[in-house]
Design an enzyme around this catalytic site. Structure first.
Site, PDB file in Angstrom:
ATOM      1  N   ARG A 294    -116.629  -6.695  -5.289  1.00  0.00           N
ATOM      2  CA  ARG A 294    -115.339  -6.009  -5.345  1.00  0.00           C
ATOM      3  C   ARG A 294    -114.227  -6.980  -4.951  1.00  0.00           C
ATOM      4  NH1 ARG A 294    -118.030  -2.249  -1.056  1.00  0.00           N
ATOM      5  NH2 ARG A 294    -119.705  -3.114  -2.283  1.00  0.00           N
TER       6      ARG A 294
ATOM      7  N   ASP B  37    -111.771  -3.761  -1.025  1.00  0.00           N
ATOM      8  CA  ASP B  37    -112.400  -2.529  -0.547  1.00  0.00           C
ATOM      9  C   ASP B  37    -111.666  -2.119   0.724  1.00  0.00           C
ATOM     10  OD1 ASP B  37    -114.262  -0.423  -0.371  1.00  0.00           O
ATOM     11  OD2 ASP B  37    -115.467  -1.554   1.040  1.00  0.00           O
TER      12      ASP B  37
ATOM     13  N   GLY C  99     -72.419   6.748   0.130  1.00  0.00           N
ATOM     14  CA  GLY C  99     -72.384   7.109  -1.272  1.00  0.00           C
ATOM     15  C   GLY C  99     -71.346   8.189  -1.498  1.00  0.00           C
TER      16      GLY C  99
ATOM     17  N   GLY D 294     -72.510  14.046  -3.081  1.00  0.00           N
ATOM     18  CA  GLY D 294     -73.638  14.418  -3.928  1.00  0.00           C
ATOM     19  C   GLY D 294     -74.525  13.271  -4.357  1.00  0.00           C
ATOM     20  N   ALA D 295     -74.349  12.069  -3.765  1.00  0.00           N
ATOM     21  CA  ALA D 295     -75.154  10.912  -4.173  1.00  0.00           C
ATOM     22  C   ALA D 295     -76.566  10.952  -3.598  1.00  0.00           C
ATOM     23  CB  ALA D 295     -74.464   9.613  -3.765  1.00  0.00           C
ATOM     24  N   GLY D 296     -76.785  11.747  -2.538  1.00  0.00           N
ATOM     25  CA  GLY D 296     -78.115  11.855  -1.950  1.00  0.00           C
ATOM     26  C   GLY D 296     -78.290  11.074  -0.663  1.00  0.00           C
ATOM     27  N   LYS D 297     -77.174  10.661  -0.048  1.00  0.00           N
ATOM     28  CA  LYS D 297     -77.268   9.824   1.157  1.00  0.00           C
ATOM     29  C   LYS D 297     -77.936  10.568   2.326  1.00  0.00           C
ATOM     30  CE  LYS D 297     -72.349  10.849   1.855  1.00  0.00           C
ATOM     31  NZ  LYS D 297     -72.189  11.514   0.537  1.00  0.00           N
TER      32      LYS D 297
ATOM     33  N   GLU E 183     -67.197  23.226  -2.532  1.00  0.00           N
ATOM     34  CA  GLU E 183     -67.268  22.001  -3.321  1.00  0.00           C
ATOM     35  C   GLU E 183     -67.249  22.258  -4.828  1.00  0.00           C
ATOM     36  OE1 GLU E 183     -69.931  19.053  -0.425  1.00  0.00           O
ATOM     37  OE2 GLU E 183     -70.884  20.088  -2.109  1.00  0.00           O
TER      38      GLU E 183
END
Length: 374
Positions: free
Chosen positions: A95, A98, A184, A187-190, A320
């Site tokens: 192998r 593993d 960000g 709504g960018a997700g920060k 918003e």
């Protein structure tokens, strides 16, 4: 924060460039499983149970928030990614890599696919010797003896030799950085990313307290009237929060992740305030900015306007819902201008427009990899 568990893994290889195989596995485990805390020396042993090339074996200690079943799935995927092809046979075979779970905290697990502690570990010096090097005093949960004693009691008389090569332990984020700020557009997700990273890396999390601001809903109804009190209240709150939370960096060197950086106050103020209001605001900001700890890494999440509007609609905050595309573009332009002028700020821009890092593990790992390499 998620609970972080300690697991000990055994890694072995007898094909190809064996040192590279082990090192690549360590890198993948760091990316997909958790922080590698300890790596044993590399030991060479004859193949076990069949005649073939010698094996190189190591043991590593890893902290992870994955439960045993998920951990096994990830390790099998890592083996596959590194080129292992499992054969439908019960006999031992060559192998290129593993990876076995030896111990998982002090748990005893017996399922169809996973047994912990590993049922064969006490019979094998190529496991116990490297394990004793990094976990000599750890108690085997069934034998109720430490690993060092288990090694002394092992009846395996096969030869095992330590080789004069060392493997690299990847530097964890907590050692590379003390403070990461994630920024960000709206709504960018920060905040989502900050939460996910804080859970995975067991960090202190600093989230902006926008929900408690009484001026925010009013601002979206009447921007001209409420812009100045909104921006001043945000500035004061951000300054107080960051001053209090980041002060501990000097005392305890805690790893902190925040979903904002105080400079966002100036970016939004430039957009929302009248000329004379902005002059007064800027004076207050400059005084506060001098006192704030600067992040070791500033991460800006870029998201195109169309996706931003989708995200804003999806999360459903009533105040918003009337945000317009041109307002979001002004915010992005403000961030772009700020980033271009901050030459001493260690900045990483990540385009997440085509990502779903909340629901797609590969997208999330791609972001983490970029941060680790920053």
């Amino acid at each position: 924060m998620k609970n972080h568990n300690i697991t000990y893994l055994s890694l072995g290889t007898n094909q190809g460039n064996k040192l590279d195989n082990l090192q690549n596995a360590i890198y993948k485990i760091t990316d997909d499983v958790g922080t590698v805390l300890k790596i044993s020396s590399v030991y060479k042993t004859a193949s076990w149970g069949f005649d073939s090339n010698d094996f190189f074996n190591i043991c590593i200690q890893v902290t992870t928030n994955h439960q045993p079943k998920k951990l096994l799935e990830i390790l099998l995927a890592i083996e596959s990614d590194l080129g292992r092809k499992r054969k439908e046979t019960q006999s031992y075979t060559d192998r290129n890599i593993d990876i076995d779970i030896l111990l998982y905290d002090d748990e005893i697990i017996a399922t169809e696919k996973l047994t912990v502690p590993h049922p064969k570990m006490l019979e094998r010096k190529f496991v116990l010797v490297p394990l004793a090097e990094i976990a000599n005093t750890i108690i085997h949960p069934i034998e109720k003896k430490n690993i060092g004693t288990c090694l002394q009691n092992c009846t395996d008389d096969s030869e095992i030799n330590r080789i004069d090569k060392k493997l690299e332990k990847p530097i964890p984020l907590s050692e590379k950085f003390n403070y990461i700020a994630i920024e960000g557009n709206i709504g960018a997700g920060k905040t989502s990313l900050a939460n996910m990273m804080a859970n995975d890396f067991n960090t202190k999390l600093v989230l902006e307290r926008f929900a408690d601001n009484p001026f925010l809903p009013k601002f979206y109804i009447d921007k001209e009237r409420y812009a100045f009190p909104l921006e001043m209240s945000f500035l004061a709150d951000r300054y107080q929060q960051l001053s209090d939370d980041l002060a501990q960096l000097d005392l305890f060197k805690n790893f902190v992740i925040s979903d904002y950086y105080i400079f966002k106050s100036l970016i939004f103020a430039q957009i929302t305030l009248q000329k004379e209001e902005y002059k007064l605001y800027r004076k207050m900001f400059d005084l506060m900015y001098k006192e704030i700890t600067k992040p070791d890494l500033y991460v800006y999440l870029y998201q195109n306007t169309e996706r931003l509007l989708e995200n804003i609609k999806k999360r459903g905050r009533a105040y918003e819902q009337n945000i317009e595309a041109n307002y979001l573009q002004k915010i992005h332009d403000g961030y772009k201008s700020f980033i271009s002028t901050q030459q001493k700020l260690n900045t990483l821009i990540i385009d997440v427009s085509e990502m779903d890092f909340v629901n797609n593990a590969e997208d999330y790992q791609s972001i983490i990899k970029q941060i680790k390499e920053a």
